[in-house]
Design an enzyme around this catalytic site. Sequence first.
Site, PDB file in Angstrom:
ATOM      1  N   GLU A  73       0.810  -1.223   0.000  1.00  0.00           N
ATOM      2  CA  GLU A  73       0.000   0.000   0.000  1.00  0.00           C
ATOM      3  C   GLU A  73       0.846   1.279   0.000  1.00  0.00           C
ATOM      4  OE1 GLU A  73      -2.913  -0.334  -0.687  1.00  0.00           O
ATOM      5  OE2 GLU A  73      -4.028  -1.772   0.504  1.00  0.00           O
ATOM      6  N   TYR A 119     -15.106  16.143  18.749  1.00  0.00           N
ATOM      7  CA  TYR A 119     -13.766  15.609  18.530  1.00  0.00           C
ATOM      8  C   TYR A 119     -13.595  15.050  17.125  1.00  0.00           C
ATOM      9  CZ  TYR A 119     -12.292  16.523  23.243  1.00  0.00           C
ATOM     10  OH  TYR A 119     -11.939  17.181  24.396  1.00  0.00           O
TER      11      TYR A 119
END
Length: 210
Positions: A73, A119
């Site tokens: 990846e 958050y």
Amino acid sequence: MEESRLRDDICRWGASLFNRGYTAGSSGNLSARLPDGFLVTPTNSCLGFLEPSRLTKLDTAGRLVSGDPPTKEVPLHMAFYEARPEAGAVVHLHSTFATALSCLADTDPEDALPPITPYMVMRVGRVPVIPYTHPGSADVKPLILARAAEHPAVLLANHGPVVSGKSFEAAVFAAEELEETAKLVLLTRGLPQRHLPSDVVSELRRRFGS
């Protein structure tokens, strides 16, 4: 941060993520930027059992310098570093709830996670969905380059989350926040969710700059 400390941090946080079920088997991969290149987790490695000396070191062009062969990846990691010069680390997980969200046909491709907690807005921001490409395919790079400059995190369709951060710790914290928010979204699916008002979201973004 010196390279030896960063190697230790990658292994320590990798074990923490694995032990808490954020990724399983040999799935998921981590990387961090160095002054002279990048550290990346090796191919087919388990995040729970990383060894500092065996982490892959790449040069600034993504070529192998030392260590074990890198994760397949690498293209998605390099795309984030190219699009976000301030990024110090990239975390790619197959965490359960975020991956589940990436598989749902009605997930908003422009913003997979609604602003239901402050958050999420502060640490992650809007999360677009990147169209499916085969794991490890270089085809993902232009797709991420098109979105990553404005978005520190994305969902890979039918695959999972990729999150960048200014430091390795910040990237891990943001990836954890994304997963927990995906869990809340799915737990409240079909119920009357209360989203943060747009003016609150704008103020959070202005103050905390996710």
